[in-house]
Design a protein around this motif. Structure first.
Motif, short mmCIF file in Angstrom:
data_model
loop_
_atom_site.label_atom_id
_atom_site.label_comp_id
_atom_site.label_asym_id
_atom_site.label_seq_id
_atom_site.Cartn_x
_atom_site.Cartn_y
_atom_site.Cartn_z
N TYR A 1 -11.70 -0.95 -1.66
CA TYR A 1 -11.95 0.49 -1.55
C TYR A 1 -11.92 1.16 -2.92
N ILE B 1 -15.28 0.37 -4.41
CA ILE B 1 -16.30 1.20 -3.78
C ILE B 1 -16.17 2.64 -4.26
N THR C 1 -16.29 -7.11 -3.78
CA THR C 1 -17.16 -6.11 -3.14
C THR C 1 -18.50 -6.08 -3.87
N SER C 2 -19.57 -5.91 -3.10
CA SER C 2 -20.90 -5.91 -3.70
C SER C 2 -21.26 -4.53 -4.20
#
Lengths: 430, 351, 309
Positions: free
Chosen positions: C20, C23, C151-152
């Motif tokens: 998160y 992101i 994470t991408s």
């Protein structure tokens, strides 16, 4: 010196303004449906081919129009159907005059427009309404005037009051259809996301379905506009787990955020994807096929947008082409059905056409068949109407929308659905 | 600057007479000549006039801009709805309660913001509006359910909820319109009393120059809070009126940007005069109805008109239409008189 | 040891929050880029341009039209979008700048609100939204992805971040160290005095408006891709959330604005896993801005506004 800069400034503004105005973006609607229209077996009204003259019959409608959402496609399609009827003998030789007002999600305006239609424009019926808030604002007024509105709904009040009979299922029941399908396909957990302003209503339905199967469910109310789809998606995936179900209930301007995030994070094939109707169209399948092929269970309240489905669908394609610049889409299906049933009500009236006789005829509508719907539409003299409670499930395949499962009844876990089914049997409505 | 004695001078008496006449026409004549669609629109014109009045008191009188007035309206609407369902209070008490609670909230919000002014105050109030919109879209409006939020999960409702109740003798469109107009007039009078007496003078001095006011012994904190309190009270009462007018208020109809369009229309109407608030209400609520339903014009043009109007007000006519229109009319009258004099020479003078 | 650290934040697993945070930083670039653009404009011209979002959205709409309805190359469409931002800002600044020059910052900002409403009305009129379709303006760089801490993240998101950093660094240096930059700062502060000192006010103003307008156009080009859809109404009012980042930087410090934007993004993202507050996380920008403003004004006693009204 000053005037020179002013002139330059004005010129630049003019350039900017012209650049915007010349760009004819207004007509970049979605792609036109494929397939040629089959031989028309359905007709507009009596299908006489003669133009109707005589005192116009007045109908009206209110559609929401805000920067970002435009429901007037529904009313405009309804108007196209009325025009077709007018070119085919009208109703007992009388043409229909349809007045469409737009409202900007302002309740006072919605109330004023309903009153204008009924008391000032003196329409005999209101048809083709769709809005986020109008059902709630006006249901009591319509009831007091004895009007029953045939339209397409979103809010709870469109399905829980006597004043509205909607041709669609609404987000709650469309979600129910998708949830059932996901559970049948083997989803062990269910994560549901809807816009937060309708989440309590729209997600309550599928949650009931999940609970009835003892499947853990979690609701994710989503604030629009979405800025962080990825973090919410990860949360939903975390809850649903591999092989779980993720049910999204958004329109084509929001759903892609979640779908593209899913593509980016590589979880498209790890979960079962469910959705309500708005993304069941070739625009979306064009964008998200083949990645999502075989992974979607979209509940579609109407048949595929394809003239080959049946005579009504073919007629819709014809009408859209002849009278409008609207591309065939679900909104057009809604407008078509709204108008068709209104005309059927008008045609069933034996005596003079007044507000009283029209709305009585609407209430008496039963067994209104259409290939666009799974089961016949009806209104009936009942406290609320949920006539569209059987839907199909569709998926994407090769950039197209294909049917996965044929017409399936909604599970009657919801008290409203259970009661509706009882009434259908009792009054032989469909 | 005005005091009670100055109030009674001739100009004011004329203005008061005009106001009373217009009010009489609004209450007694309009319902007979205008249909229920107009009456419904006029009701919301009255309500939004009060909201613009609150904005005008804050900005035009006390020099404090608030871009979160519609958030306060929403809060007042919410409180009115909740109390209407939860209690059996008579409607006037509902109005007072909604006004009082919104007033308290407005003061609480205003208190820490007192040190800010100008652009920072505008932005913090806008942020408040943004936060309120988010919270409200999750919570939504009460619909007769229990608990603090008062919203029953709609699935449990198989029949429709009754809309927010109106005063028992003012249920219909026309009756409620009259009721609303009378309440709004009372609210305007409350504002007028404030403006004409000590708080008004204090606000004027704060607006001119805070250090000077401070030096003159004006309790700036008190009067600033008073302005917030008054504006919030007015807006809260307006919110409760709105709840009963709408019947089924929903969060989705209240957006953050509504505070911005309200500010624009309030400025266009004129923030320095009470008439300006009424003009603002007309722009905000009557124009959309005229565009849609009467003239068939694309409603998006309204946004353009608001934008152009706002620029015009800020640049050339800070007093807004309420200020500009009489001036323009006077200029026009002078032009006409001059023209007439030229055409019809006065007897006895050379032509 | 890791487990001890794990419970350091809110008593929750740091490992759990990692994705998160990534992101949040990635989409915090949205707020950072717009916020920095806003503050650049403000510092160079004295105007807080809340039509920022609308101008960017209009440029994006033009680029969308070119990409989808003509056969012109995509890079041309993107360039036009960015230049449109510059030109529109320039036009506004040249026509209305001098008229507002003596007024205080609030009035200048309200003027740009007028511009925003006009643009939104124009866009809604000429490019109505549909039901069955949406507009997208995907950029080629979104195809390239990187995996950061599991994470991408897309290249576009990184570009947005880098652009925010680059603009902050370049403009800070420019405003401080170059003659033109100093002239801009002087202009934003007091136009009259600056003119008296022999600075070519009109030219400097034009450069300021155009330059910061380019940032506006660049943000306008990147945002529809980052938010997936080209919803001009949402883009127009997204500026309110971007203002939060600008406010955290007190409308002065570009670096603080950048940090503020990222902080807002991270705050919103890491609230996602906490069910009790997750639904309210879109309020994070607003709440943070309010807290920042109140904290930063805690010492002020009275305020002196240059001109009343």
């Amino acid at each position: 010196m000053r005037s020179r800069y002013l002139r330059i400034g004005l010129a630049l503004t003019a350039v900017a303004a012209v650049a915007m105005m010349v760009v004819a973006l207004a007509n970049s609607a979605g792609p036109v449906g494929s397939g040629t229209a089959s031989a028309t077996k359905a007709t507009c009204g009596k299908g006489t081919g003669k133009k109707a003259t005589g005192t116009p019959i007045k109908l009206g409608g209110i559609d929401m129009l805000i920067p970002g959402v435009d429901f007037t496609t529904i009313g405009k399609t309804a108007n196209a159907y009325f025009q077709c009827v007018n070119d085919n003998g009208g109703v007992n030789g009388r043409p229909i005059k349809y007045t469409l007002y737009t409202e900007q999600l302002n309740p006072a305006q919605e109330a004023a427009l309903a009153r204008k239609l009924i008391t000032s424009d003196k329409v005999v019926g209101v048809v083709g309404n769709t809005s986020f808030a109008e059902c709630g604002t006006n249901w009591k007024y319509y009831k007091s005037k004895g009007y029953v509105v045939i339209g397409a709904g979103v809010q709870a009040e469109c399905y829980s009051t006597p004043s509205f009979a909607e041709v669609n299922s609404g987000p709650r029941y469309s979600n129910v259809g998708a949830a059932q399908a996901l559970i049948k396909a083997g989803a062990k957990k269910l994560a549901i996301a809807s816009p937060d302003t309708i989440s309590a209503y729209a997600d309550g339905g599928p949650a009931l379905v999940a609970k009835s199967h003892n499947i853990p469910v979690k609701i994710f109310p989503t604030h629009l506009p979405v800025t962080d789809a990825t973090s919410q998606l990860l949360q939903m995936y975390q809850f649903a787990g591999d092989g779980g179900g993720i049910l999204i209930d958004f329109t084509p301007d929001t759903a892609p955020a979640f779908m593209k995030a899913a593509e980016a994070q590589g979880i498209v094939d790890k979960v079962l994807w469910g959705s309500s109707t708005p993304i069941a169209n070739t625009f979306m399948s064009g964008q998200f096929s083949p990645t999502f092929d075989g992974h979607l269970w979209i509940d579609n309240e109407f048949s595929n947008v394809d003239p080959k489905v049946g005579p009504d669908s073919a007629l819709m394609f014809q009408i859209l082409q002849k009278y409008t610049k609207i591309a065939p889409q679900a909104f057009a299906q809604m407008g078509f059905l709204d108008a068709k049933f209104a005309v059927n009500a008008l045609l069933s009236i034996k005596g003079p056409i007044t507000a009283k006789s029209y709305n009585a005829a609407v209430r008496n509508l039963k067994n209104q068949k259409s290939d666009i719907l799974c089961k016949p539409f009806y209104v009936g003299n009942i406290p609320y109407h949920i006539p569209n409670n059987t839907n199909i499930i569709v998926d994407y395949k090769d950039k197209n929308v294909v049917v996965r499962t044929g017409c399936t009844d909604f599970q009657a876990v919801d008290k409203a659905i259970a009661q509706t089914r009882k009434w259908e049997k009792q009054f032989k409505l469909n | 600057m005005s005091s009670l004695s100055e109030l009674l001078d001739r100009g004011t008496v004329v203005r008061a007479a005009v106001a009373v006449t217009l009010l009489a026409i609004a209450i007694f004549v309009l319902p007979h000549i205008a249909g229920s669609d107009w009456i419904t629109t006029f009701t919301s014109v009255a309500i939004y006039s009060v909201v613009a009045l609150g904005f005008g008191i804050l900005y035009g009188r006390a020099g404090m801009i608030s871009l979160g007035q519609v958030a306060l309206l929403t809060i007042g609407c919410w409180i009115g709805t909740r109390l209407a369902y939860a209690t059996g209070l008579p409607f006037p008490l509902l109005l007072l309660a909604a006004g009082a609670i919104t007033c308290a909230i407005g003061v609480l919000v205003g208190l820490p913001a007192l040190r800010l002014s100008g652009i920072y105050l505008a932005l913090i109030t806008l942020m408040f509006a943004g936060a309120t919109t988010v919270v409200l879209s999750v919570t939504d409006f009460p619909n007769g359910g229990g608990g603090f939020k008062g919203r029953a999960a709609t699935g449990a409702l198989t029949t429709s909820t009754p809309p927010v109740r109106r005063p028992s003798w003012a249920e219909g469109d026309v009756a409620y319109y009259r009721y609303t107009v009378i309440v709004c007039v009372l609210l305007f009078l409350i504002a007028l009393v404030h403006i004409a007496s000590k708080p008004g003078r204090a606000w004027a001095s704060i607006r001119e120059s805070e250090p000077a006011a401070l030096a003159a012994g004006v309790n700036i904190t008190l009067y600033k809070l008073w302005a917030f309190a008054l504006a919030s009270f007015l807006t809260g009462v307006a919110g409760c009126l709105l709840a009963a007018q709408v019947g089924v208020p929903r969060a989705i109809t209240f957006q953050t940007q509504d505070s911005l369009t309200l500010a624009a229309t309030a400025l266009i109407g004129g923030i320095f005069s009470l008439w300006g608030a009424i003009v603002a209400g007309v722009f905000n609520q009557l124009l959309p109805f005229l565009f849609q339903a009467q003239w068939g014009v694309n409603p998006n043009f309204l946004l353009i008109i608001f934008g152009v109007g706002l620029l015009q007000v800020l640049l050339t006519a800070p007093g807004g239409l309420a200020d500009q229109f009489p001036k323009d009319m006077m200029n026009l009258a002078r032009l006409i008189v001059r023209g007439v004099r030229k055409l019809v020479p006065v007897k006895g003078t050379a032509s | 040891m890791n487990h001890v650290l794990a419970f350091a934040i809110f008593g929750v697993d740091w490992q759990f929050l990692k994705p998160y945070i990534v992101i949040g930083l990635a989409f915090g670039g949205v707020y950072a880029l717009s916020g920095v653009g806003l503050v650049v404009l403000y510092r160079a011209t004295g105007v807080l341009n809340i039509a920022f979002g609308a101008i960017g959205a209009a440029g994006a709409l033009i680029a969308y039209y070119i990409v989808n309805h003509t056969s012109w190359p995509h890079w041309l469409a993107y360039t036009i979008c960015v230049v449109f931002g510059g030109l529109t800002n320039l036009a506004y600044g040249m026509i209305f700048g001098p008229a507002f020059s003596r007024r205080d910052a609030l009035v200048k900002m309200m003027g740009t609100l007028g511009l925003a409403l006009i643009l939104l009305g124009l866009m809604a009129w000429r490019a109505p939204a549909g039901g069955a379709f949406a507009r997208f303006l995907p950029l080629g760089t979104t195809q390239t992805r990187y995996t950061i801490l599991g994470t991408s993240v897309s290249l576009t998101q990184l570009i947005a971040l880098l652009l925010a950093f680059a603009i902050t660094a370049t403009v800070t240096a420019f405003l401080r160290f170059t003659k033109l930059g100093t002239a801009m700062r002087a202009l934003a502060d007091d136009r009259e005095v600056t003119a008296m000192l022999g600075v070519p006010v009109r030219r400097v103003e034009a450069a300021a408006w155009f330059g910061s307008g380019l940032a506006c156009g660049a943000a306008g080009l990147l945002l529809p891709d980052l938010l997936t859809s080209l919803d001009y109404s949402a883009l127009t009012f997204l500026v309110i959330s971007s203002l939060a980042a600008a406010l955290i930087g007190r409308l002065r410090s570009l670096g603080a604005t950048l940090a503020g934007g990222l902080a807002v993004g991270v705050a919103q993202a890491i609230l996602s896993p906490y069910t009790s507050v997750s639904a309210y996380r879109s309020a994070a920008p607003f709440v943070l801005a309010i807290v920042a403003l109140l904290y930063l004004s805690r010492h002020r006693v009275v305020t002196v506004s240059r001109a009343a009204g």
